[in-house]
Motif scaffolding. Structure first.
Motif, PDB file in Angstrom:
ATOM      1  N   PRO A   3       0.804  -1.224   0.000  1.00 52.57           N
ATOM      2  CA  PRO A   3       0.000   0.000   0.000  1.00 52.57           C
ATOM      3  C   PRO A   3       0.837   1.274   0.000  1.00 52.57           C
ATOM      4  N   SER A   4       2.100   1.181   0.416  1.00 50.74           N
ATOM      5  CA  SER A   4       3.023   2.311   0.339  1.00 50.74           C
ATOM      6  C   SER A   4       4.392   1.785  -0.064  1.00 50.74           C
ATOM      7  N   GLY A   5       5.287   2.695  -0.430  1.00 50.53           N
ATOM      8  CA  GLY A   5       6.622   2.278  -0.827  1.00 50.53           C
ATOM      9  C   GLY A   5       6.695   1.911  -2.297  1.00 50.53           C
ATOM     10  N   SER A   6       7.779   1.251  -2.673  1.00 54.10           N
ATOM     11  CA  SER A   6       8.008   0.932  -4.082  1.00 54.10           C
ATOM     12  C   SER A   6       8.159  -0.571  -4.268  1.00 54.10           C
ATOM     13  N   ALA A   7       8.314  -0.983  -5.531  1.00 55.33           N
ATOM     14  CA  ALA A   7       8.450  -2.401  -5.851  1.00 55.33           C
ATOM     15  C   ALA A   7       9.708  -2.964  -5.206  1.00 55.33           C
ATOM     16  N   ARG A   8       9.550  -4.120  -4.579  1.00 56.79           N
ATOM     17  CA  ARG A   8      10.682  -4.777  -3.918  1.00 56.79           C
ATOM     18  C   ARG A   8      10.833  -6.200  -4.430  1.00 56.79           C
ATOM     19  N   PRO A   9      12.075  -6.655  -4.630  1.00 53.24           N
ATOM     20  CA  PRO A   9      12.283  -8.016  -5.136  1.00 53.24           C
ATOM     21  C   PRO A   9      11.980  -9.069  -4.073  1.00 53.24           C
ATOM     22  N   ILE A  10      11.486 -10.215  -4.540  1.00 57.24           N
ATOM     23  CA  ILE A  10      11.278 -11.385  -3.689  1.00 57.24           C
ATOM     24  C   ILE A  10      12.278 -12.431  -4.154  1.00 57.24           C
ATOM     25  N   SER A  11      13.229 -12.763  -3.308  1.00 58.30           N
ATOM     26  CA  SER A  11      14.312 -13.651  -3.727  1.00 58.30           C
ATOM     27  C   SER A  11      13.831 -15.068  -4.000  1.00 58.30           C
ATOM     28  N   GLU A  12      12.804 -15.507  -3.284  1.00 50.56           N
ATOM     29  CA  GLU A  12      12.236 -16.824  -3.550  1.00 50.56           C
ATOM     30  C   GLU A  12      10.826 -16.910  -3.000  1.00 50.56           C
ATOM     31  N   ILE A  13       9.938 -17.450  -3.808  1.00 43.23           N
ATOM     32  CA  ILE A  13       8.574 -17.747  -3.374  1.00 43.23           C
ATOM     33  C   ILE A  13       8.494 -19.255  -3.191  1.00 43.23           C
ATOM     34  N   ASN A  14       8.263 -19.672  -1.966  1.00 45.33           N
ATOM     35  CA  ASN A  14       8.216 -21.101  -1.657  1.00 45.33           C
ATOM     36  C   ASN A  14       6.848 -21.672  -2.003  1.00 45.33           C
ATOM     37  N   TYR A  15       6.865 -22.904  -2.515  1.00 46.67           N
ATOM     38  CA  TYR A  15       5.611 -23.583  -2.838  1.00 46.67           C
ATOM     39  C   TYR A  15       5.633 -24.980  -2.245  1.00 46.67           C
ATOM     40  N   SER A  16       4.596 -25.305  -1.489  1.00 45.98           N
ATOM     41  CA  SER A  16       4.448 -26.632  -0.902  1.00 45.98           C
ATOM     42  C   SER A  16       3.444 -27.424  -1.728  1.00 45.98           C
ATOM     43  N   GLU A  17       3.942 -28.465  -2.412  1.00 47.36           N
ATOM     44  CA  GLU A  17       3.030 -29.305  -3.188  1.00 47.36           C
ATOM     45  C   GLU A  17       2.059 -30.045  -2.273  1.00 47.36           C
ATOM     46  N   GLU A  18       2.526 -30.399  -1.085  1.00 50.50           N
ATOM     47  CA  GLU A  18       1.673 -31.137  -0.148  1.00 50.50           C
ATOM     48  C   GLU A  18       0.487 -30.294   0.303  1.00 50.50           C
ATOM     49  N   LYS A  19       0.757 -29.023   0.628  1.00 49.44           N
ATOM     50  CA  LYS A  19      -0.311 -28.140   1.113  1.00 49.44           C
ATOM     51  C   LYS A  19      -0.939 -27.314  -0.007  1.00 49.44           C
ATOM     52  N   ASP A  20      -0.301 -27.320  -1.184  1.00 48.99           N
ATOM     53  CA  ASP A  20      -0.735 -26.482  -2.303  1.00 48.99           C
ATOM     54  C   ASP A  20      -0.795 -25.013  -1.853  1.00 48.99           C
ATOM     55  N   ARG A  21       0.286 -24.564  -1.191  1.00 51.13           N
ATOM     56  CA  ARG A  21       0.353 -23.212  -0.637  1.00 51.13           C
ATOM     57  C   ARG A  21       1.670 -22.553  -1.022  1.00 51.13           C
ATOM     58  N   TYR A  22       1.602 -21.240  -1.225  1.00 54.71           N
ATOM     59  CA  TYR A  22       2.775 -20.417  -1.513  1.00 54.71           C
ATOM     60  C   TYR A  22       3.092 -19.566  -0.284  1.00 54.71           C
ATOM     61  N   SER A  23       4.355 -19.189  -0.158  1.00 52.90           N
ATOM     62  CA  SER A  23       4.721 -18.292   0.943  1.00 52.90           C
ATOM     63  C   SER A  23       6.025 -17.567   0.611  1.00 52.90           C
ATOM     64  N   PHE A  24       6.168 -16.379   1.165  1.00 53.36           N
ATOM     65  CA  PHE A  24       7.436 -15.658   1.076  1.00 53.36           C
ATOM     66  C   PHE A  24       7.480 -14.623   2.192  1.00 53.36           C
ATOM     67  N   THR A  25       8.688 -14.180   2.489  1.00 57.76           N
ATOM     68  CA  THR A  25       8.926 -13.155   3.509  1.00 57.76           C
ATOM     69  C   THR A  25       9.881 -12.130   2.928  1.00 57.76           C
ATOM     70  N   ILE A  26       9.594 -10.848   3.157  1.00 58.55           N
ATOM     71  CA  ILE A  26      10.474  -9.776   2.692  1.00 58.55           C
ATOM     72  C   ILE A  26      10.759  -8.821   3.843  1.00 58.55           C
ATOM     73  N   PRO A  27      11.884  -8.109   3.799  1.00 59.09           N
ATOM     74  CA  PRO A  27      12.175  -7.137   4.854  1.00 59.09           C
ATOM     75  C   PRO A  27      11.212  -5.959   4.788  1.00 59.09           C
ATOM     76  N   PRO A  28      10.941  -5.300   5.919  1.00 61.86           N
ATOM     77  CA  PRO A  28      10.132  -4.069   5.871  1.00 61.86           C
ATOM     78  C   PRO A  28      10.894  -2.983   5.118  1.00 61.86           C
ATOM     79  N   GLN A  29      10.154  -2.079   4.480  1.00 62.30           N
ATOM     80  CA  GLN A  29      10.812  -1.057   3.663  1.00 62.30           C
ATOM     81  C   GLN A  29      11.079   0.233   4.423  1.00 62.30           C
ATOM     82  N   TRP A  30      10.082   0.732   5.116  1.00 63.27           N
ATOM     83  CA  TRP A  30      10.237   2.040   5.745  1.00 63.27           C
ATOM     84  C   TRP A  30      10.237   1.991   7.267  1.00 63.27           C
ATOM     85  N   THR A  31       9.857   0.887   7.846  1.00 63.14           N
ATOM     86  CA  THR A  31       9.728   0.822   9.299  1.00 63.14           C
ATOM     87  C   THR A  31      10.627  -0.266   9.861  1.00 63.14           C
ATOM     88  N   GLN A  32      10.987  -0.126  11.114  1.00 64.51           N
ATOM     89  CA  GLN A  32      11.734  -1.144  11.842  1.00 64.51           C
ATOM     90  C   GLN A  32      10.771  -1.914  12.735  1.00 64.51           C
TER      91      GLN A  32
END
Length: 313
Positions: free
Chosen positions: A66-95
């Motif tokens: 909702p704020s900030g700019s485009a940020r890269p995602i180094s890897e999007i994990n996919y679980s075939e067992e759960k059929d779910r995706y997940s990823f984590t990225i650092p915060p951009q403007w806040t600690q």
């Protein structure tokens, strides 16, 4: 001649092999660009996600919140067992103690999932595939529309507004609210003249979704977060900025998601596609017309001679 044909055929086979292998990457069905709507206690907020295959075994991407700019995602994990995706990225403007985390699935052609807010609460969101917004023909232009008058009658004025008009100049003396046109537009040509003091910052949102940056940038290396750029996505080819305190001009053409930007008479972006919404967008409904929004919540700025020419087709 035979060796040339063999080399060419080998290259074609290799290319087909790579594409076939990429098609076998688990979770590749979600590859593409997605317009996201996040449900928050304060209402809906827009976001954007791109998922790509990388090499022959991984999913990567980029994310705009909702704020900030485009940020890269180094890897999007996919679980075939759960059929779910997940990823984590650092915060951009806040600690904060934990990084923003995302989990989602592909259900009936939509992404559905959750992310964490700055306090660590789970927020539900959905994503739809972003439209291509391709145009088959060059537009036929209508009549120019003046967007500036003495009482801001063509704009939605927020409660915290600091803009006012003096002698044909719209002045924002200090940080306040953003102005949004009452009228929405699809394809258009926009002429805007602007001036800011040293170090100040504003922005012009096309259809309320794509920010063309307005910021003191004289003498700096050109990049997307500076004057002439589409925020976080497209660098201007050159820095055509004038010094702070001087009047400057934008002539911007938007057809579909293709943008051309002329800054102070110099074409700095030529028919480049905007990948998705930028931070601070009003919504993520890319397939719909939208208003022009002027940022007033960053710093002092002046605007004048704001004219938009809509496309007829």
């Amino acid at each position: 001649m035979k060796s040339v044909l063999i080399i060419a055929l080998t290259a074609v086979i290799a290319g087909l092999s790579v594409e076939h292998t990429r098609a076998q990457i688990p979770g590749n069905e979600a590859a593409g660009r997605w317009d996201i709507t996040i449900e928050t206690p304060g209402g809906q907020q827009p976001a954007w996600l791109e998922i790509e295959t990388s090499g022959v075994s991984a999913l990567v991407g980029q994310y705009v919140g909702p704020s900030g700019s485009a940020r890269p995602i180094s890897e999007i994990n996919y679980s075939e067992e759960k059929d779910r995706y997940s990823f984590t990225i650092p915060p951009q403007w806040t600690q904060r103690e934990t990084d923003p985390h995302f989990e989602f699935s592909l259900e009936d052609g939509r992404l559905k999932g959750w992310t964490t807010d700055p306090e660590g609460n789970k927020l539900q969101w959905t994503g739809v595939r972003a439209p291509l917004l391709e145009r088959e023909e060059e537009p036929e232009w209508g009549d120019p529309v003046e967007l500036l008058d003495s009482d801001l009658s063509k704009w939605v004025v927020p409660d915290n507004n600091q803009f006012h008009v003096e002698d044909g100049v719209m002045i924002n003396k200090k940080s306040g609210g953003n102005l949004v046109t009452k009228q929405s537009f699809e394809d258009f040509k926009l002429h805007v003249e602007f001036r800011y003091p040293e170090g100040s910052n504003s922005g012009i949102y096309l259809r309320g979704r794509y920010e063309v940056q307005v910021i003191d940038s004289y003498g700096m290396e050109p990049e997307s977060h500076l004057l002439g750029g589409v925020y976080g996505f497209i660098d201007p080819s050159v820095n055509a900025a004038k010094k702070a305190g001087e009047w400057q001009t934008y002539d911007i053409t938007l057809t579909g998601r293709t943008v051309t930007v002329v800054l102070n008479g110099t074409e700095v972006i030529c028919k480049r596609p905007i990948p998705g919404i930028t931070g601070g967008a009003l919504d993520s409904n890319e397939g719909e017309p939208g208003p022009i929004m002027l940022q007033g919540d960053h710093g002092p700025v002046e605007y004048r001679n704001i004219t938009i020419t809509p496309a007829l087709n």
